[in-house]
Design an enzyme around this catalytic site. Structure first.
Site, PDB file in Angstrom:
ATOM      1  N   LYS A 216       0.773  -1.208  -0.018  1.00  0.00           N
ATOM      2  CA  LYS A 216       0.055   0.218   0.134  1.00  0.00           C
ATOM      3  C   LYS A 216       0.970   1.426   0.038  1.00  0.00           C
ATOM      4  CE  LYS A 216       0.798   1.448   4.325  1.00  0.00           C
ATOM      5  NZ  LYS A 216       1.692   2.554   4.846  1.00  0.00           N
TER       6      LYS A 216
ATOM      7  N   PRO B 284       9.474  -4.838   0.053  1.00  0.00           N
ATOM      8  CA  PRO B 284      10.557  -4.585   0.971  1.00  0.00           C
ATOM      9  C   PRO B 284      10.043  -4.369   2.640  1.00  0.00           C
ATOM     10  CG  PRO B 284      10.482  -2.698  -0.444  1.00  0.00           C
ATOM     11  CD  PRO B 284       9.501  -3.907  -1.109  1.00  0.00           C
TER      12      PRO B 284
ATOM     13  N   GLY C  44      10.308  -2.603   6.437  1.00  0.00           N
ATOM     14  CA  GLY C  44      10.793  -1.362   6.907  1.00  0.00           C
ATOM     15  C   GLY C  44      10.463  -0.296   5.929  1.00  0.00           C
ATOM     16  N   ALA C  45       9.645  -0.268   5.034  1.00  0.00           N
ATOM     17  CA  ALA C  45       9.296   0.467   3.837  1.00  0.00           C
ATOM     18  C   ALA C  45       8.211   1.458   3.830  1.00  0.00           C
ATOM     19  CB  ALA C  45       9.276  -0.422   2.552  1.00  0.00           C
ATOM     20  N   GLY C  46       7.476   1.206   4.830  1.00  0.00           N
ATOM     21  CA  GLY C  46       6.095   2.161   4.727  1.00  0.00           C
ATOM     22  C   GLY C  46       5.301   1.612   3.609  1.00  0.00           C
TER      23      GLY C  46
ATOM     24  N   GLY D 149       3.641  -1.265   4.191  1.00  0.00           N
ATOM     25  CA  GLY D 149       2.504  -2.257   4.870  1.00  0.00           C
ATOM     26  C   GLY D 149       2.807  -3.663   4.538  1.00  0.00           C
TER      27      GLY D 149
ATOM     28  N   GLY E  28       4.169  -6.555   6.067  1.00  0.00           N
ATOM     29  CA  GLY E  28       3.808  -7.545   7.108  1.00  0.00           C
ATOM     30  C   GLY E  28       2.352  -7.399   7.253  1.00  0.00           C
TER      31      GLY E  28
ATOM     32  N   SER F 221       0.000  -6.677   5.464  1.00  0.00           N
ATOM     33  CA  SER F 221      -0.934  -7.208   4.230  1.00  0.00           C
ATOM     34  C   SER F 221      -0.473  -8.821   4.395  1.00  0.00           C
ATOM     35  CB  SER F 221      -0.141  -6.436   3.001  1.00  0.00           C
ATOM     36  OG  SER F 221      -0.670  -7.285   2.031  1.00  0.00           O
TER      37      SER F 221
ATOM     38  N   ASP G 196      -2.131  -1.260  10.847  1.00  0.00           N
ATOM     39  CA  ASP G 196      -2.343  -1.109   9.554  1.00  0.00           C
ATOM     40  C   ASP G 196      -2.920  -2.159   8.754  1.00  0.00           C
ATOM     41  OD1 ASP G 196      -1.412   1.323   8.795  1.00  0.00           O
ATOM     42  OD2 ASP G 196       0.713   0.667   7.855  1.00  0.00           O
TER      43      ASP G 196
END
Ligand code: C5P
Length: 311
Positions: A10, A102, A104-106, A108, A110, A112, A144
């Site tokens: 996302k 990836p 730590g990417a912002g 979402g 994990g 998702s 999230d």
């Protein structure tokens, strides 16, 4: 019996952190869009034997496969909420995660994956659980998560648990819009970013009435998607991780492209206009080719660069 679920990434097109709550979390107002890019989660019902109930394999190195992975947390939460699979005998679930998002990417990733696991288990169990209950399990797994129960752009409020699908006209404005994602070789920890905002409170918060006003003005009008873009987590992230604003400025100055950070970073994104000329490799939009070149030139081979579209 086995099922494969697409687990999309996302981006937050609009993210206003409005203040800190008594429980330590933050209230926010956000517009979040799932992307036509993500992971695949395969879930197969297996005879347990002596093995543990739920097992996870993942093709990417560095992804935990133990109980700390949100896929397995989701499986346990689903089983606890429904009694399954104990009720149906000695069956367990073997998950196989094909990881592209990836960490730590912002983006979402994990969260998702957790919702994909819930959906997979629900399918395997013959849809034991109605949507509202699935949403309650999802919310308990992470702020999230709930948004991923919807396959279209949504507004997200509260700490992330209040989800509404966007009105039809807004969905039409967003659907299929192309974006370029780009992330440097490092990630940003979400708790760290929220922690910085709290430490410097109220400097970076946007009061909720202002956030709502901005959002409803965009919803009611017919302004471009780029006029919706906003993220007040950028201040704290950009001050420490200066590679991000430097890259964004380069794209703006060199190519006239506006880019933003997604969530707590470190992925940034730019909307790709349909008007740009094609003609690059594989018929690629010429502007996209230039953007990719500029990003790779600055951030090197470890940068993640992905062209995709809003669902
Ligand atoms: O809910 P989740 O585990 O994804 O949140 C990770 C961390 O991010 C929380 O522990 C909290 O520090 C911060 N957070 C927050 N407000 C939110 C979401 C997350 O402060 N709405």
């Amino acid at each position: 019996m086995s099922v494969t679920i697409f687990s999309p990434a996302k981006i937050n097109l609009f993210l206003a952190i409005t203040g800190r709550r008594a429980d330590g979390f933050h209230n926010l107002v956000s517009v979040v869009a799932p992307l036509d890019f993500g992971d695949d989660l395969e879930a197969s019902m297996v005879e347990r034997g002596t093995a543990s109930r739920f097992r996870l394999d993942c093709d990417a190195p560095g992804i935990p496969r133990d109980d700390s992975n949100l896929v397995l947390k989701a499986a346990v939460a689903f089983a606890e909420a429904t009694g399954w699979p104990e009720a149906t005998g000695r069956q367990g679930v073997h998950f196989k995660l094909k990881k592209r998002i990836p960490v730590g990417a912002g983006l979402g990733g994990g969260s998702s994956n957790a919702v994909a696991a819930l959906r997979a288990m629900n399918t395997l169990s013959g849809n034991l659980v109605p949507m509202e209950k699935l949403a309650a399990i999802a919310v308990a797994l992470g702020s999230d998560c709930a948004l991923f129960l919807h396959d279209v752009p949504v507004t997200m409020r509260g700490r992330g648990e209040q989800i509404e699908v966007l009105p039809r006209a807004a969905l039409k404005r967003l659907h299929g819009r192309k974006v370029l994602l780009f992330k440097p070789g490092f990630g940003i920890s979400t708790p760290w970013a929220y922690g910085r905002m709290a430490a410097e409170a109220p400097a970076h918060y946007l009061p909720a009435p202002e956030a709502e006003q901005r959002l409803s003005r965009w919803m009611a009008g017919d302004d471009s998607v780029s006029s919706l873009l906003f993220n007040n987590m950028e201040d704290v992230a950009f001050r420490k991780f200066v590679a991000l604003p430097v890259m964004i400025k380069k794209l703006q100055a060199g190519l006239g492209v506006a880019a933003r950070m997604s969530g707590s970073g470190s992925t940034c994104f730019a909307l790709i206009g349909e008007d740009a000329k094609t003609g690059g490799p594989g018929g690629e939009n010429a502007l996209v080719t230039q953007m990719k070149h500029l990003i790779r030139q600055s951030w090197g081979g470890e940068a993640f660069v992905q062209e995709t579209a809003l669902i």
